[in-house]
Write a protein that holds these residues in place. Structure first.
Motif, mmCIF file in Angstrom:
data_model
loop_
_atom_site.group_PDB
_atom_site.id
_atom_site.type_symbol
_atom_site.label_atom_id
_atom_site.label_comp_id
_atom_site.label_asym_id
_atom_site.label_seq_id
_atom_site.Cartn_x
_atom_site.Cartn_y
_atom_site.Cartn_z
ATOM 1 N N LYS A 116 -67.496 -55.210 -11.421
ATOM 2 C CA LYS A 116 -67.222 -53.950 -11.590
ATOM 3 C C LYS A 116 -65.916 -53.719 -11.446
ATOM 4 C CE LYS A 116 -71.495 -52.478 -9.256
ATOM 5 N NZ LYS A 116 -72.072 -51.323 -8.212
ATOM 6 N N ASN A 117 -65.120 -52.978 -12.403
ATOM 7 C CA ASN A 117 -63.773 -52.821 -12.671
ATOM 8 C C ASN A 117 -63.416 -51.480 -13.409
ATOM 9 O OD1 ASN A 117 -61.225 -52.890 -12.090
ATOM 10 N ND2 ASN A 117 -60.563 -54.247 -13.398
ATOM 11 N N ILE A 118 -64.375 -50.483 -13.095
ATOM 12 C CA ILE A 118 -64.139 -49.304 -13.944
ATOM 13 C C ILE A 118 -63.240 -48.637 -13.274
ATOM 14 C CG2 ILE A 118 -65.420 -47.044 -14.609
ATOM 15 C CD1 ILE A 118 -68.031 -48.506 -14.232
ATOM 16 N N GLN A 119 -62.176 -48.494 -14.299
ATOM 17 C CA GLN A 119 -60.942 -47.605 -13.676
ATOM 18 C C GLN A 119 -60.709 -46.115 -14.280
ATOM 19 O OE1 GLN A 119 -57.094 -50.055 -14.311
ATOM 20 N NE2 GLN A 119 -58.341 -51.918 -13.766
ATOM 21 N N THR A 149 -63.381 -53.893 -6.996
ATOM 22 C CA THR A 149 -62.914 -54.556 -8.012
ATOM 23 C C THR A 149 -64.041 -55.949 -8.000
ATOM 24 O OG1 THR A 149 -61.451 -55.795 -6.710
ATOM 25 C CG2 THR A 149 -60.643 -53.993 -8.038
ATOM 26 N N GLY A 150 -63.724 -56.997 -8.648
ATOM 27 C CA GLY A 150 -64.672 -58.077 -8.776
ATOM 28 C C GLY A 150 -65.234 -58.345 -9.882
#
Lengths: 116, 110
Positions: free
Chosen positions: A102-105, A98-99
């Motif tokens: 980038k937070n591709i779920q 995360t951050g």
């Protein structure tokens, strides 16, 4: 390609009963989420989980809800006493990082919960 | 609220045409993502654009972001029947949760 797996695909229950929705996140992922989507409405965040504890939860995620990672692979959502309005599609998601950037779920196919 | 609002709510086009969907939001964001959802299925990540980026491409997808107007657009070029789905923008702010918009239902007809 690794994927998030959810079981069952459809769960029918009587009002007041407890249900457990199960998810197997992608194996090297560290962050886990539950979302729900009431029919015809937008996807809503329920809870995020990291390092064996809840990191964030929404107003929807009240005392009737709980999450658990009982072993190294499963991630569960429990609803203690289901209500009619809990009927929805529940999605599990996971991510490796995360951050800001980038937070591709990655989402599972969902469990449709029908409360009668 | 950080929620994104997509427009149009529904879009019907012919195969081969381009489809443009827009997302507007109200607060500051770290990044904005677009997801696709086929009927009754899970969400599939399409593309992520960071708050300091203005445009990004991935195959037939083009995403723009205008942080001054708090808006983003998703362009699908040369659409195919298989592109028929709902498309959602999803915002990430200070935390890690995704806040989804209301979605655009795209129908691509043969």
């Amino acid at each position: 390609e690794p994927e998030v797996t959810q079981t069952p695909s459809h769960q029918v229950t009587q009002m007041g009963q407890e249900v457990i929705l199960r998810c197997v996140p992608i194996s090297n992922h560290l962050y886990f989420y539950w979302y729900r989507q009431i029919l015809g409405q937008k996807v809503e965040f329920l809870v995020s989980f990291y390092n064996n504890e809840i990191s964030e939860k929404s107003e929807i995620f009240d005392d009737q809800f709980s999450v658990e990672r009982p072993d190294g692979s499963n991630f569960t959502l429990k609803i203690r006493s289901t209500k009619l309005e809990d009927s929805a599609m529940y999605f599990c998601a996971s991510t490796t990082e995360t951050g800001r950037a980038k937070n591709i779920q990655y989402f599972g196919a969902g469990t449709r919960l029908s409360v009668l | 609220s950080q929620q994104g609002e997509e427009d149009p709510q529904a879009l019907s086009i012919q195969e081969g045409e381009n489809a443009t969907m827009n997302c507007s939001y109200k607060t500051s964001i770290n990044n904005l993502q677009w997801y696709r959802q086929n009927s009754g299925r899970g969400l599939v990540h399409l593309i992520l654009i960071r708050s300091n980026e203005r445009e990004k491409h991935s195959g037939r997808l083009r995403v723009t972001l205008d942080t001054s107007k708090k808006s983003s657009s998703l362009l699908i070029t040369a659409s195919r029947a298989a592109d028929t789905a709902s498309y959602f923008c999803a915002l990430t702010g200070g935390g890690n949760k995704l806040t989804f918009g209301t979605g655009t239902q795209l129908k691509v007809e043969l």
